[in-house]
Motif scaffolding. Structure first.
Motif, PDB file in Angstrom:
ATOM      1  N   MET A   1      39.007  -7.764  44.992  1.00 38.79           N
ATOM      2  CA  MET A   1      37.610  -7.558  44.192  1.00 38.79           C
ATOM      3  C   MET A   1      38.390  -6.052  45.146  1.00 38.79           C
ATOM      4  O   MET A   1      37.169  -4.682  45.651  1.00 38.79           O
ATOM      5  N   HIS A   2      39.071  -5.871  46.519  1.00 38.45           N
ATOM      6  CA  HIS A   2      39.378  -5.021  47.196  1.00 38.45           C
ATOM      7  C   HIS A   2      39.632  -3.456  46.518  1.00 38.45           C
ATOM      8  O   HIS A   2      39.351  -2.963  46.691  1.00 38.45           O
ATOM      9  N   GLU A   3      40.645  -3.871  45.589  1.00 39.71           N
ATOM     10  CA  GLU A   3      41.037  -2.758  44.647  1.00 39.71           C
ATOM     11  C   GLU A   3      39.806  -1.973  43.953  1.00 39.71           C
ATOM     12  O   GLU A   3      40.096  -1.035  43.736  1.00 39.71           O
ATOM     13  N   TRP A   4      38.850  -2.674  43.749  1.00 39.42           N
ATOM     14  CA  TRP A   4      37.804  -2.172  42.434  1.00 39.42           C
ATOM     15  C   TRP A   4      37.244  -1.390  43.515  1.00 39.42           C
ATOM     16  O   TRP A   4      36.196  -0.226  43.542  1.00 39.42           O
ATOM     17  N   ALA A   5      36.924  -1.607  45.147  1.00 39.43           N
ATOM     18  CA  ALA A   5      35.932  -0.722  45.842  1.00 39.43           C
ATOM     19  C   ALA A   5      37.122   1.099  46.783  1.00 39.43           C
ATOM     20  O   ALA A   5      36.362   1.363  46.373  1.00 39.43           O
ATOM     21  N   LEU A   6      38.542  -0.176  46.329  1.00 43.45           N
ATOM     22  CA  LEU A   6      39.661   1.362  46.998  1.00 43.45           C
ATOM     23  C   LEU A   6      38.836   2.033  45.819  1.00 43.45           C
ATOM     24  O   LEU A   6      38.907   3.512  45.932  1.00 43.45           O
ATOM     25  N   ALA A   7      39.229   1.779  44.353  1.00 43.74           N
ATOM     26  CA  ALA A   7      39.242   2.950  43.280  1.00 43.74           C
ATOM     27  C   ALA A   7      38.248   3.792  43.118  1.00 43.74           C
ATOM     28  O   ALA A   7      37.839   4.534  42.744  1.00 43.74           O
ATOM     29  N   ASP A   8      36.595   3.215  43.497  1.00 38.98           N
ATOM     30  CA  ASP A   8      35.639   3.404  43.266  1.00 38.98           C
ATOM     31  C   ASP A   8      35.528   4.305  44.350  1.00 38.98           C
ATOM     32  O   ASP A   8      34.956   5.351  44.223  1.00 38.98           O
ATOM     33  N   ALA A   9      36.380   4.597  45.363  1.00 33.57           N
ATOM     34  CA  ALA A   9      35.754   5.757  46.559  1.00 33.57           C
ATOM     35  C   ALA A   9      37.202   6.367  46.164  1.00 33.57           C
ATOM     36  O   ALA A   9      36.126   7.577  46.190  1.00 33.57           O
ATOM     37  N   VAL A  10      37.956   5.939  45.604  1.00 32.00           N
ATOM     38  CA  VAL A  10      38.976   7.578  45.466  1.00 32.00           C
ATOM     39  C   VAL A  10      37.940   8.090  44.450  1.00 32.00           C
ATOM     40  O   VAL A  10      38.213   9.399  44.716  1.00 32.00           O
ATOM     41  N   ILE A  11      37.728   7.711  44.097  1.00 30.95           N
ATOM     42  CA  ILE A  11      36.989   8.667  42.270  1.00 30.95           C
ATOM     43  C   ILE A  11      35.177   9.004  43.111  1.00 30.95           C
ATOM     44  O   ILE A  11      34.879  10.775  42.390  1.00 30.95           O
ATOM     45  N   THR A  12      34.452   8.718  43.790  1.00 29.89           N
ATOM     46  CA  THR A  12      33.605   8.711  44.261  1.00 29.89           C
ATOM     47  C   THR A  12      34.204  10.374  45.076  1.00 29.89           C
ATOM     48  O   THR A  12      33.281  10.975  45.099  1.00 29.89           O
ATOM     49  N   THR A  13      34.753  10.081  45.888  1.00 29.88           N
ATOM     50  CA  THR A  13      35.573  11.273  46.471  1.00 29.88           C
ATOM     51  C   THR A  13      35.909  12.236  45.723  1.00 29.88           C
ATOM     52  O   THR A  13      35.431  13.616  45.920  1.00 29.88           O
ATOM     53  N   THR A  14      36.592  12.046  44.483  1.00 31.49           N
ATOM     54  CA  THR A  14      37.409  13.022  43.560  1.00 31.49           C
ATOM     55  C   THR A  14      35.922  13.646  43.366  1.00 31.49           C
ATOM     56  O   THR A  14      35.633  15.038  43.221  1.00 31.49           O
ATOM     57  N   LEU A  15      35.065  13.363  43.466  1.00 33.19           N
ATOM     58  CA  LEU A  15      33.802  13.698  42.270  1.00 33.19           C
ATOM     59  C   LEU A  15      33.337  14.434  43.139  1.00 33.19           C
ATOM     60  O   LEU A  15      31.944  16.041  42.430  1.00 33.19           O
ATOM     61  N   LYS A  16      33.133  14.231  44.271  1.00 32.69           N
ATOM     62  CA  LYS A  16      32.778  15.007  45.397  1.00 32.69           C
ATOM     63  C   LYS A  16      33.476  16.578  45.868  1.00 32.69           C
ATOM     64  O   LYS A  16      33.262  17.448  45.271  1.00 32.69           O
ATOM     65  N   VAL A  17      34.196  16.421  45.721  1.00 33.49           N
ATOM     66  CA  VAL A  17      35.345  17.646  45.791  1.00 33.49           C
ATOM     67  C   VAL A  17      35.550  18.531  44.446  1.00 33.49           C
ATOM     68  O   VAL A  17      34.878  19.612  45.080  1.00 33.49           O
ATOM     69  N   ALA A  18      35.387  17.547  43.785  1.00 33.71           N
ATOM     70  CA  ALA A  18      35.871  18.570  42.505  1.00 33.71           C
ATOM     71  C   ALA A  18      33.998  19.392  42.521  1.00 33.71           C
ATOM     72  O   ALA A  18      34.187  20.621  41.738  1.00 33.71           O
ATOM     73  N   GLU A  19      32.944  18.778  42.921  1.00 37.80           N
ATOM     74  CA  GLU A  19      31.533  19.698  42.980  1.00 37.80           C
ATOM     75  C   GLU A  19      32.083  20.474  44.572  1.00 37.80           C
ATOM     76  O   GLU A  19      30.982  21.542  43.311  1.00 37.80           O
ATOM     77  N   ASN A  20      32.356  20.211  44.853  1.00 40.25           N
ATOM     78  CA  ASN A  20      31.833  21.138  46.268  1.00 40.25           C
ATOM     79  C   ASN A  20      33.111  22.426  45.833  1.00 40.25           C
ATOM     80  O   ASN A  20      32.620  23.368  46.385  1.00 40.25           O
ATOM     81  N   GLU A  21      33.865  22.503  45.096  1.00 40.94           N
ATOM     82  CA  GLU A  21      35.123  23.136  44.942  1.00 40.94           C
ATOM     83  C   GLU A  21      34.894  24.046  43.227  1.00 40.94           C
ATOM     84  O   GLU A  21      35.739  24.364  43.185  1.00 40.94           O
TER      85      GLU A  21
END
Ligand code: ZN
Length: 137
Positions: A1-21
């Motif tokens: 399940m740990h892979e899912w949490a990591l994948a989720d974190a990667v996409i959440t961060t990506t969305l934040k960066v996309a918004e900021n930039e």
């Protein structure tokens, strides 16, 4: 399940960066995984695709590259740095495996190749992080 949490974190961060930039479309995400991070890349890739689904517009053409980061050890006594890969060359398969699961056990099996001290730290090669995100405004 740990892979899912990591994948989720990667996409959440990506969305934040996309918004900021102010990015309208992400073209590439480079994810780095430390050599000592135990992760099933197949599950991780699958999880990423699933997590990306609802973000179609932004991530439709995004390529995700997963790169591995070499683990490096550093002696606290003489400051010598050496590669984990070379350090485990003479170990049995079982020992190497246990090191991957619990890097803390490294001190039991490994010694500094210069001064023979067991007092060293893992300075690189643990965890997972986003190396870069690129896209179009
Ligand atoms: Zn040393």
């Amino acid at each position: 399940m740990h892979e899912w949490a990591l994948a989720d974190a990667v996409i959440t961060t990506t969305l934040k960066v996309a918004e900021n930039e102010g990015l309208k479309e992400i073209s590439e995400i480079i994810v780095k995984i430390g050599e000592l991070q135990t992760i099933d890349t197949e599950i991780f890739n699958f999880a990423l695709k699933e997590v990306m689904q609802p973000q179609k517009k932004l991530l439709e053409n995004a390529k995700i590259k997963i790169k591995s980061e070499k683990a490096i050890l550093k002696c606290k006594v003489c400051k010598h740095e050496w590669l984990f890969k070379n350090a485990v060359k003479n170990l049995s398969e079982d020992e190497t495996e246990s090191l991957h699961f619990i890097p803390e056990t490294a001190h039991v099996y490994l010694r500094c190749p210069k001064c023979n001290s067991p007092d060293f730290e893992i300075i690189q090669g643990r965890g997972i992080w986003i190396d870069s995100i690129s896209g179009e405004r």
